[in-house]
Enzyme design. Structure first.
Site, PDB file in Angstrom:
ATOM      1  CB  THR A 154      -0.966   0.037   1.205  1.00  0.00           C
ATOM      2  OG1 THR A 154      -1.861  -1.062   1.084  1.00  0.00           O
ATOM      3  CG2 THR A 154      -1.802   1.315   1.259  1.00  0.00           C
ATOM      4  CB  SER A 184      -8.907  -2.298   0.288  1.00  0.00           C
ATOM      5  OG  SER A 184      -7.957  -1.419   0.826  1.00  0.00           O
ATOM      6  CG  ASP A 185      -7.556   0.361   4.703  1.00  0.00           C
ATOM      7  OD1 ASP A 185      -7.125  -0.715   4.248  1.00  0.00           O
ATOM      8  OD2 ASP A 185      -6.831   1.352   4.881  1.00  0.00           O
ATOM      9  CB  THR A 203      -0.278   1.036   5.083  1.00  0.00           C
ATOM     10  OG1 THR A 203      -0.020  -0.271   4.576  1.00  0.00           O
ATOM     11  CG2 THR A 203       0.776   1.385   6.113  1.00  0.00           C
ATOM     12  N   GLY A 204      -1.981  -1.209   6.421  1.00  0.00           N
ATOM     13  CA  GLY A 204      -2.183  -2.239   7.428  1.00  0.00           C
ATOM     14  C   GLY A 204      -3.341  -3.131   7.032  1.00  0.00           C
ATOM     15  N   GLY A 206      -6.885  -3.876   6.400  1.00  0.00           N
ATOM     16  CA  GLY A 206      -8.021  -2.999   6.102  1.00  0.00           C
ATOM     17  C   GLY A 206      -9.174  -3.149   7.068  1.00  0.00           C
TER      18      GLY A 206
HETATM   19  N1  ASP Z   1      -4.670  -1.663   3.828  1.00  0.00           N
HETATM   20  C1  ASP Z   1      -4.554  -2.565   2.713  1.00  0.00           C
HETATM   21  C2  ASP Z   1      -5.772  -3.436   2.674  1.00  0.00           C
HETATM   22  O1  ASP Z   1      -6.180  -3.965   3.689  1.00  0.00           O
HETATM   23  C3  ASP Z   1      -3.338  -3.444   2.744  1.00  0.00           C
HETATM   24  C4  ASP Z   1      -2.032  -2.809   3.162  1.00  0.00           C
HETATM   25  O2  ASP Z   1      -2.015  -1.675   3.625  1.00  0.00           O
HETATM   26  O3  ASP Z   1      -0.988  -3.462   3.035  1.00  0.00           O
HETATM   27  O4  ASP Z   1      -6.290  -3.641   1.607  1.00  0.00           O
END
Ligand code: ASP
Length: 280
Positions: A154, A184-185, A203-204, A206
């Site tokens: 992300t 996704s978030d 990021t992280g 979602g």
């Molecule tokens: N936030 C993103 C999702 O959950 C993934 C990521 O940030 O690595 O789609």
């Protein structure tokens, strides 16, 4: 003027020192070229410019190099928020385009500003976005080996321009191995939010970011009088209640920057024309 970019989390198991160094070099190159761009463009134009470059770099999980979902298909999400007009736009689960953030930008100009799935694909084709495969061999190999990995990516950018306006943009290839249709978030106000006071990109995982309403809470808290530091700390404390996995970068209208991660390690960089710092 100031900007921060992030390149998601370093995966705990799959990234060599070489990849980490390559990511750091890419962050520096993109932060500096985006800052040059910011000198003659708005925050809104600049966050799109920065995220497009991050999408074009296969080191990051957005655009080229995106994760593959459980049915073998890449679906990407991206969003843009103008802190000045308070408009949010985004695409959810779009396929076969090189730069999802450019479609989010295009949607800023229409009434229906968040499109998903087939609607987003059709809109891209109709508006001249060329068909493009963002798959790279490394992601396919991971997919074939069924190595579902969280946190390889992300990307995002928050910027403050010379008129004091803020904007945020975020783009993702998702978690990898998702059930098709998973949202996704990154194209929600939990993952990407800005107003006149603060801009945040996350990021992280979602699901955790949405459960914690992370970006929208931080920004709202700053508008309600919290310092950016306190707004981040309170929001990340609330994530601890369910062991939420998230990282975020933020910038306030006075040029104050802050970031947090619930788990190691988000990679991000800040640049104000004089000082470049890459954090990992
Ligand atoms: N936030 C993103 C999702 O959950 C993934 C990521 O940030 O690595 O789609």
């Amino acid at each position: 003027m100031k900007l921060l970019i992030h390149g998601g989390f370093f995966s705990e198991f799959s990234q060599s020192t070489e990849t980490k160094l390559a990511k750091q070099a890419a962050m520096e190159r993109i932060a500096k070229s985006s800052f040059d761009f910011l000198k003659t463009h708005s925050a809104l134009e600049t966050v799109v410019f920065a995220v497009e470059q991050l999408e074009n770099d296969p080191l990051f999980n957005a655009g080229i190099g995106s994760q593959i979902q459980s049915d073998g298909v890449i679906r990407m999400s991206a969003s843009l928020m103008d802190g000045n007009t308070k408009k949010f736009s985004g695409v959810i689960n779009v396929q076969q385009v090189k730069n999802p953030i450019r479609i989010a930008e295009h949607l800023m100009g229409v009434d229906d500003r968040v499109l998903g799935g087939e609607g987003a694909n059709g809109y891209a084709v109709k508006n001249g976005f060329e068909a493009f495969s963002t798959e790279i061999p490394d992601r396919r190999a991971e997919f074939e080996a069924k190595r579902a990995s969280h946190g390889t990516g992300t990307v995002g950018c928050v910027a403050l321009d010379q008129d004091g306006k803020l904007a945020a943009a975020t783009s993702t290839g998702g978690k990898g191995f998702e059930i098709p249709g998973r949202i996704s978030d990154s194209a929600t106000v939990a993952g990407n939010y800005a107003n006149a006071d603060c801009a945040v990109s996350c990021t992280g995982v979602g699901e955790d970011i949405v459960s914690g309403a992370v970006a929208s809470k931080i920004v709202t808290r700053v508008s309600d009088g919290f310092s950016i530091e306190k707004a981040f700390n309170k929001t990340f404390d609330e994530l601890k209640e369910f062991d939420g996995f998230a990282g975020a970068i933020g910038l306030d209208k006075g040029g104050g920057i802050y970031w947090q991660e619930s788990h190691p390690k988000i990679v991000f960089a800040a640049y104000d024309g004089d000082n470049f710092t890459v954090f990992q």
